[in-house]
Scaffold this active site. Structure first.
Site, PDB file in Angstrom:
ATOM      1  N   SER A  77     -31.811  52.719  49.596  1.00 35.88           N
ATOM      2  CA  SER A  77     -30.670  52.766  48.687  1.00 35.88           C
ATOM      3  C   SER A  77     -29.377  53.010  49.453  1.00 35.88           C
ATOM      4  CB  SER A  77     -30.862  53.874  47.651  1.00 35.88           C
ATOM      5  OG  SER A  77     -29.647  54.038  46.946  1.00 35.88           O
ATOM      6  N   MET A  82     -22.843  52.614  39.187  1.00 36.49           N
ATOM      7  CA  MET A  82     -22.616  53.698  38.209  1.00 36.49           C
ATOM      8  C   MET A  82     -21.208  53.606  37.651  1.00 36.49           C
ATOM      9  SD  MET A  82     -24.110  56.839  40.419  1.00 36.49           S
ATOM     10  CE  MET A  82     -25.673  56.715  41.305  1.00 36.49           C
ATOM     11  N   HIS A 126     -29.384  48.126  40.494  1.00 29.71           N
ATOM     12  CA  HIS A 126     -29.780  49.047  39.424  1.00 29.71           C
ATOM     13  C   HIS A 126     -28.514  49.434  38.677  1.00 29.71           C
ATOM     14  CE1 HIS A 126     -31.320  53.474  38.730  1.00 29.71           C
ATOM     15  NE2 HIS A 126     -31.204  52.808  37.595  1.00 29.71           N
ATOM     16  N   MET A 158     -26.529  51.423  36.228  1.00 34.34           N
ATOM     17  CA  MET A 158     -26.460  52.658  35.428  1.00 34.34           C
ATOM     18  C   MET A 158     -25.130  52.642  34.691  1.00 34.34           C
ATOM     19  SD  MET A 158     -28.065  55.116  38.324  1.00 34.34           S
ATOM     20  CE  MET A 158     -27.818  53.876  39.578  1.00 34.34           C
ATOM     21  N   MET A 180     -37.396  56.090  36.808  1.00 36.62           N
ATOM     22  CA  MET A 180     -36.564  57.098  37.471  1.00 36.62           C
ATOM     23  C   MET A 180     -37.383  58.374  37.658  1.00 36.62           C
ATOM     24  SD  MET A 180     -33.628  55.779  38.149  1.00 36.62           S
ATOM     25  CE  MET A 180     -33.092  57.293  38.930  1.00 36.62           C
ATOM     26  N   ASP A 184     -37.831  55.363  41.638  1.00 39.74           N
ATOM     27  CA  ASP A 184     -36.500  55.630  42.204  1.00 39.74           C
ATOM     28  C   ASP A 184     -36.104  57.088  42.013  1.00 39.74           C
ATOM     29  OD1 ASP A 184     -33.888  55.473  43.073  1.00 39.74           O
ATOM     30  OD2 ASP A 184     -33.190  54.170  41.442  1.00 39.74           O
TER      31      ASP A 184
HETATM   32  C1  DX5 Z   1     -29.972  57.783  41.563  1.00 43.64           C
HETATM   33  C2  DX5 Z   1     -30.144  56.419  42.134  1.00 43.64           C
HETATM   34  C3  DX5 Z   1     -31.075  56.329  43.283  1.00 43.64           C
HETATM   35  C4  DX5 Z   1     -30.633  57.108  44.492  1.00 43.64           C
HETATM   36  C5  DX5 Z   1     -31.884  57.564  45.187  1.00 43.64           C
HETATM   37  O1  DX5 Z   1     -29.212  57.700  40.433  1.00 43.64           O
HETATM   38  O2  DX5 Z   1     -30.653  55.540  41.137  1.00 43.64           O
HETATM   39  O3  DX5 Z   1     -31.337  54.985  43.649  1.00 43.64           O
HETATM   40  O4  DX5 Z   1     -29.844  56.378  45.395  1.00 43.64           O
HETATM   41  O5  DX5 Z   1     -31.534  58.442  46.175  1.00 43.64           O
HETATM   42  P1  DX5 Z   1     -32.599  59.460  46.807  1.00 43.64           P
HETATM   43  O6  DX5 Z   1     -33.690  58.620  47.411  1.00 43.64           O
HETATM   44  O7  DX5 Z   1     -31.799  60.223  47.791  1.00 43.64           O
HETATM   45  O8  DX5 Z   1     -33.137  60.313  45.683  1.00 43.64           O
HETATM   46 ZN    ZN Z   2     -31.275  53.468  41.843  1.00 40.85          ZN
END
Ligand code: DX5
Ligand code: ZN
Length: 213
Positions: free
Chosen positions: A6, A35, A64, A66, A135, A173
């Site tokens: 990521s 996001m 992804h 959000m 998630m 994730d």
């Molecule tokens: C969180 C994201 C993840 C994040 C994961 O909202 O969707 O993709 O980047 O990061 P780690 O692996 O550090 O939890």
């Molecule tokens: Zn993500």
């Protein structure tokens, strides 16, 4: 096991360097976290950055979203070369239409579920999903602690998928690391997103190999 580092955890001042590291690695995908500051309490990055990443990346782009009202932006992601696009179950009033829209634009359609959203809610939509993103932290930030309940959700979803003879992939994730990766693999995960565990590792290339198992 597909590994999707990521970019949220990359060094944004050295983005090209970090993407080149992923290009050289055993990872198959690059995970892009979008996001909007509304669906989640954080803002990440937008189209100019995604397009810069797309130019440098030699791996499959997995975005992804959000964000609320994702339908407005689906075409932009297709144009930038994103191949896997997920929208949140909790953000889509007309999820069936949103997924069909993604598929019609030639991308793989994914549904992301927050930690509190049960997998059985996918009963009437599973056939329209190429993948499900479970998630294992509350979305919005990298570097959070893995929520153990996600393992149970992976197993339950895998059972649903196999019972129907579908090919739907399960992506996990949040908080994924070399300790929980084998547990997630055993439960039926097909793809693992890894942000901080990869980019904060002393040797990210070795860490990706360790995550693959
Ligand atoms: C969180 C994201 C993840 C994040 C994961 O909202 O969707 O993709 O980047 O990061 P780690 O692996 O550090 O939890
Ligand atoms: Zn993500």
């Amino acid at each position: 096991m597909i590994i999707a580092p990521s970019i949220l955890a990359a060094d944004f001042g050295n983005l090209a360097r970090d993407i080149q590291m992923v290009n050289r690695s055993e990872a198959e995908w690059i995970h892009l976290d979008i996001m909007d500051g509304v669906f989640v309490p954080n803002i990440s990055y937008g189209f100019p950055v995604v397009s810069a990443i797309a130019k440098e990346a030699k791996k499959v782009l997995d975005a992804h979203l959000m964000i609320i009202d994702p339908d407005r932006y689906v075409e932009n992601f297709a144009k930038m070369g994103v191949e896997y696009l997920s929208v949140h179950y909790e953000a889509c009033t007309h999820l069936h239409r949103s997924l069909q829209n993604i598929r019609n634009l030639g991308m793989k359609a994914g549904v992301a579920l927050n930690p509190h959203t049960p997998v059985h809610l996918l009963e009437d939509i599973l056939e329209e999903c190429d993948y499900v993103l479970l998630m294992s932290v509350n979305p919005g930030f990298g570097g959070q602690k893995f929520i153990e309940n996600a393992v149970k959700k992976v197993a339950a979803l895998k059972e649903m998928i196999l019972k129907r003879g579908l090919q739907t992939l399960i992506e996990v994730d949040g908080g994924v690391n070399r300790h929980n990766a084998p547990i997630l693999a055993a439960a039926g995960a097909d793809a693992l997103v890894a942000g901080s565990s990869v980019f904060n590792a002393p040797d990210p290339l070795a860490e990706i190999i360790a995550l693959k198992g």
